[in-house]
Write an enzyme that holds these catalytic residues in place. Sequence first.
Site, PDB file in Angstrom:
ATOM      1  N   PHE A   1      -2.756   0.371  -4.568  1.00 34.92           N
ATOM      2  CA  PHE A   1      -1.390   0.895  -4.485  1.00 34.92           C
ATOM      3  C   PHE A   1      -0.506   0.127  -3.504  1.00 34.92           C
ATOM      4  CE2 PHE A   1      -3.075   2.749  -0.898  1.00 34.92           C
ATOM      5  CZ  PHE A   1      -3.279   4.112  -0.842  1.00 34.92           C
ATOM      6  N   GLU A   2       0.798   0.404  -3.572  1.00 35.93           N
ATOM      7  CA  GLU A   2       1.846  -0.366  -2.881  1.00 35.93           C
ATOM      8  C   GLU A   2       1.832  -1.829  -3.325  1.00 35.93           C
ATOM      9  OE1 GLU A   2       3.845   1.399  -1.490  1.00 35.93           O
ATOM     10  OE2 GLU A   2       2.938   3.008  -0.338  1.00 35.93           O
ATOM     11  N   GLY A   3       1.493  -2.055  -4.593  1.00 37.73           N
ATOM     12  CA  GLY A   3       1.383  -3.403  -5.132  1.00 37.73           C
ATOM     13  C   GLY A   3      -0.048  -3.885  -5.031  1.00 37.73           C
TER      14      GLY A   3
END
Length: 322
Positions: free
Chosen positions: A304-306
């Site tokens: 997550f968050e890229g």
Amino acid sequence: MYLQVLEEIAARWAAVAVAVSVHSLSCHPLLTFGTEEQKQRWLPGMLSGDQIGAYSLSEPQAGSDAAALRCAAAPIEGGYLINGSKAWITHGGRADFYTLFARTGQGNNPPASPGPGGRRGDISCFLIPGDQPGLSFGKPEEKMGLAAIPTTSAFYDNAEVAAERRIGAEGQGLQIAFSALDSGRLGIAAVAVGIAQAALDDACAYANERTAFGRKIIDHQGLGFVLADMAAAVAGARATYLDAARRRDAGRPYSQQASVAKLIATDAAMKVTTDAVQVLGGVGYTRDYRVERYMREAKITQIFEGTNQIQRLVIARGLTTP
């Protein structure tokens, strides 16, 4: 200092640290791009500790490629009519507000293949209340870790949102989203370091108590070197996120450094937690010890968050000569 606090929380309960990080991420657009009137109206509640926020960018078909999102906000008198779905929302169904990114241009339809930079100006940011009429949620995902916080899909069905709830200018959405994600990546880097530190501490404690062949197992060079590499990885990851954070505090560019920190810290957390399970051997694979939980929690930080593949793209672009 915020990131160091986040690391300490993560070393004890990663789900709580992720909850704090996501809440901060969802507050960032209003704090940074909102008008003074909007901030005076909504920020006090957000920062009071009585509310929890959620970030709604990803969609079933638009995860890493944020420009491909299809959730649409059609202009109507006095505001917008929102239709579409969102995915992977931490705090979904529980949050007091949702920072939503929806398409406001091109007749609310994305191009067939927007690409990494396609039609970025079609997307806008909105602050949606948790009790918004027309907003519903799916069943919480059954995840391998972070079970204490729900992750759901969201569905907007003719949800009428007042114009005053648009944050920033119309079409500024991706700029706002990526600005928030730079800070959010530092939050996840700190969480990952906290998880890795906890795994290292537990592995060292076990290695100092367990004996084999007449000696504590930490005194066997093969195992001692594993623990030394774990300690080096944790220290290196911590230094990397602090470097990026100090650049941010000083008002210097830090986007590339945030991606480096997220990449290094989360990969380190995955390696360190896996090694911690190995140090404990058979009992490390059981739920009698916490290291198996640390390993499951570390995995999501790489996603997550890229994803870490996206971080490599961001870093590589920063190395390209104009």
